[in-house]
Design an enzyme around this catalytic site. Structure first.
Site, PDB file in Angstrom:
ATOM      1  N   THR A  51       0.874  -1.188   0.000  1.00 34.92           N
ATOM      2  CA  THR A  51       0.000   0.000   0.000  1.00 34.92           C
ATOM      3  C   THR A  51       0.901   1.225   0.000  1.00 34.92           C
ATOM      4  OG1 THR A  51      -0.157  -0.205   2.417  1.00 34.92           O
ATOM      5  CG2 THR A  51      -2.032  -1.000   1.137  1.00 34.92           C
ATOM      6  N   SER A  73       5.503  -1.340  -1.188  1.00 26.42           N
ATOM      7  CA  SER A  73       5.082  -0.592  -2.375  1.00 26.42           C
ATOM      8  C   SER A  73       6.243   0.230  -2.932  1.00 26.42           C
ATOM      9  CB  SER A  73       3.939   0.350  -1.986  1.00 26.42           C
ATOM     10  OG  SER A  73       3.703   1.287  -3.014  1.00 26.42           O
ATOM     11  N   TYR A 128       6.380  -1.052 -10.302  1.00 24.27           N
ATOM     12  CA  TYR A 128       5.704  -0.603 -11.519  1.00 24.27           C
ATOM     13  C   TYR A 128       6.790  -0.498 -12.576  1.00 24.27           C
ATOM     14  CZ  TYR A 128       1.552   0.824  -8.879  1.00 24.27           C
ATOM     15  OH  TYR A 128       0.427   0.833  -8.104  1.00 24.27           O
ATOM     16  N   THR A 136       3.024  -4.895 -10.566  1.00 25.09           N
ATOM     17  CA  THR A 136       1.613  -4.489 -10.670  1.00 25.09           C
ATOM     18  C   THR A 136       1.306  -4.146 -12.115  1.00 25.09           C
ATOM     19  OG1 THR A 136       1.550  -3.703  -8.402  1.00 25.09           O
ATOM     20  CG2 THR A 136      -0.116  -2.818  -9.886  1.00 25.09           C
ATOM     21  N   LYS A 181       0.925  -9.140 -10.377  1.00 23.41           N
ATOM     22  CA  LYS A 181      -0.185  -8.728  -9.506  1.00 23.41           C
ATOM     23  C   LYS A 181      -1.237  -7.957 -10.304  1.00 23.41           C
ATOM     24  CE  LYS A 181      -1.156  -5.855  -5.423  1.00 23.41           C
ATOM     25  NZ  LYS A 181      -1.819  -4.676  -5.996  1.00 23.41           N
ATOM     26  N   HIS A 240      -6.715  -4.566  -7.254  1.00 25.68           N
ATOM     27  CA  HIS A 240      -6.148  -3.337  -6.691  1.00 25.68           C
ATOM     28  C   HIS A 240      -7.091  -2.756  -5.634  1.00 25.68           C
ATOM     29  CE1 HIS A 240      -2.763  -0.527  -8.069  1.00 25.68           C
ATOM     30  NE2 HIS A 240      -3.210   0.029  -6.962  1.00 25.68           N
ATOM     31  N   ASP A 257      -5.561 -10.977  -3.011  1.00 21.72           N
ATOM     32  CA  ASP A 257      -5.855  -9.878  -2.090  1.00 21.72           C
ATOM     33  C   ASP A 257      -7.215  -9.288  -2.437  1.00 21.72           C
ATOM     34  OD1 ASP A 257      -5.550  -7.916  -4.101  1.00 21.72           O
ATOM     35  OD2 ASP A 257      -3.639  -7.177  -3.333  1.00 21.72           O
ATOM     36  N   GLY A 306     -10.608  -7.645   0.059  1.00 19.88           N
ATOM     37  CA  GLY A 306     -11.830  -7.981   0.801  1.00 19.88           C
ATOM     38  C   GLY A 306     -11.647  -8.875   1.998  1.00 19.88           C
TER      39      GLY A 306
HETATM   40  C1  HOC Z   1       1.793   8.423  -6.673  1.00 21.76           C
HETATM   41  C2  HOC Z   1       1.507   7.201  -7.380  1.00 21.76           C
HETATM   42  O1  HOC Z   1      -1.583   1.443  -5.280  1.00 21.76           O
HETATM   43  C3  HOC Z   1      -3.098   3.255  -5.286  1.00 21.76           C
HETATM   44  C4  HOC Z   1      -1.669   2.839  -5.274  1.00 21.76           C
HETATM   45  C5  HOC Z   1      -0.893   3.239  -6.456  1.00 21.76           C
HETATM   46  C6  HOC Z   1      -0.981   4.644  -6.755  1.00 21.76           C
HETATM   47  C7  HOC Z   1       0.233   5.176  -7.326  1.00 21.76           C
HETATM   48  C8  HOC Z   1       0.479   6.465  -6.678  1.00 21.76           C
HETATM   49  O2  HOC Z   1      -3.397   4.400  -4.994  1.00 21.76           O
HETATM   50  O3  HOC Z   1      -3.963   2.443  -5.549  1.00 21.76           O
END
Ligand code: HOC
Length: 406
Positions: free
Chosen positions: A80, A108, A144, A170, A255, A279, A317, A319
């Site tokens: 997260t 993350s 990412y 992801t 993921k 997600h 993942d 819930g």
């Molecule tokens: C600044 C970039 O998993 C979400 C996060 C990924 C967002 C990327 C944020 O907010 O769901």
């Protein structure tokens, strides 16, 4: 008014009462109407348990292995972003809680603590050896793939060196899902925090810079959406997963898989793990609940495992809030489950101790549910322990005639 938490819902209620609005809305929101967010939990309610009786359940063990590493529990931590909005110790507190519980934490990419400092916090926790267990804490890194492939490669080298044991890529975020509360709040990372893995002196990849550039041209918007556009490559395709494969020896977990078709592609590319995830309902609203998607992914992974003569692990993942949810996911073939928001609500409650409390509550519920269902170990759990309602997946073995097997 805060309550003494005895279940995860209590921790969530406390977090709603204590977190600042900007952070709470960011953590709790799903995309658009939040249908998938709700369905992730509701779908567990549509599954019924089939317990077995008289099976000596005086000792229950939840120990399992993840990509060859033994952990004490299949309840693990999802990546997260920006955990320091929930508690100043953020990712470090989560890493320590994972170490104490000997479970797996996925960090993350968008953490507010560097990958190096996070894993060090976990590794500084002394591991107490136990005669009946070889379980150890485990850290994976969520990646990412950036426009700047060299930056992605540099990050991979850093996390390899730091001791992360897998890359969790992801793949469901070519653009950020539209979370209406963040748009309304014009979400912003608090000024004292940074995206710690990127915002070095040498780099100008800062939220502030991105905002400055986009603010004039954008309508009222969450800064995250613009940040994602500036960083994440939406041309990403399976060949990029092959590229990551070619530059690292770390195992790869994809993921964001929700279909048999994509599970097949992941298996064909040699990925070691598949994380069934939507997600947390934050990307495409209206997609399948993860527990409904799980059986078809497990089906494909099992087929390829046999065909390629190698293990392919499937995780889930989305819930999970109760011990019976964990049990249902394991019964349907998940090797482990990962929790996102509950970790943040634990952090909001009391940092590391709050995360440990969250895990302990859920762990106790899992152990009790396993005992009441007649299962002493995760290996005892299988599709025979659950029964889908009318919305069940056609891939689920419970839809075949059980009677013929008796
Ligand atoms: C600044 C970039 O998993 C979400 C996060 C990924 C967002 C990327 C944020 O907010 O769901």
């Amino acid at each position: 008014q805060l309550i003494v938490p005895v279940c995860l819902a209590d921790l969530e209620a406390n977090a709603y009462a204590s977190l600042p609005k900007n952070a709470l809305d960011y953590y709790r929101s799903g995309a658009n109407d939040m249908q998938t967010l709700r369905d992730n939990q509701d779908a567990f309610e549509r599954i019924r348990l089939r317990p077995r009786i008289l099976r000596d359940v005086s000792k229950v063990s939840t120990e399992t292995t993840l990509l060859g590493h033994t952990v004490r529990t299949p309840i693990c931590f999802s990546p997260t972003a920006m955990q320091r909005m929930a508690h100043d110790e953020g990712e470090k507190a989560t890493a320590r809680a994972a170490a104490k519980a000997k479970t797996c934490m996925i960090l993350s990419s968008w953490s507010t603590t560097t990958a190096e400092d996070t894993i060090k916090a976990g590794k500084d926790v002394p591991v107490v050896p136990e005669s009946d267990s070889s379980a150890l804490p485990l850290y994976w890194f969520q990646l990412y793939v950036y426009h700047d492939r060299a930056a992605a490669e540099r990050l991979i080298r850093r996390v390899e060196k730091a001791g992360y044991k897998a890359l969790v890529i992801t793949v469901d975020t070519p653009f950020l899902g539209r979370r209406l509360a963040d748009v309304r709040n014009v979400f912003k990372l608090p000024n004292h925090l940074t995206m710690a893995n990127f915002e070095t002196k040498e780099s100008n990849i800062t939220m502030a810079n991105v905002l400055e550039k986009t603010q004039t041209t954008q309508q009222k918007e969450s800064s995250l959406a613009a940040y994602v556009v500036s960083q994440i490559d939406p041309t990403l395709s399976w060949k990029d997963i092959a590229w990551v494969r070619s530059i690292t020896n770390l195992p790869i977990v994809v993921k964001g898989v929700l279909t048999a078709e994509d599970a097949k592609a992941a298996c064909e590319l040699g990925c070691e793990g598949i994380l069934v995830s939507n997600h947390g309902g934050r990307q495409l609203d209206g997609v399948l609940a993860t527990i409904d998607a799980l059986p078809e992914v497990v089906h494909v992974a099992n087929e390829y495992s046999k065909k390629q003569n190698r293990p392919i692990e499937v995780y889930l993942d989305g819930g999970i809030r109760k011990g019976t949810d964990v049990l249902k996911a394991l019964a349907l073939g998940a090797k482990a489950v990962f929790l996102g928001r509950p970790v943040l609500y634990g952090l909001a409650h009391n940092g590391e101790e709050g995360v440990s409390l969250m895990l302990e509550l859920l762990q106790k519920e899992l152990e009790l549910s396993m005992a009441l269902a007649g299962c002493c170990s995760t290996a005892d759990l299988g599709p025979h322990n659950v029964q889908f309602g009318p919305y069940g997946s056609p891939y689920h073995p419970a839809h075949q005639s059980r009677a013929s097997k008796l």
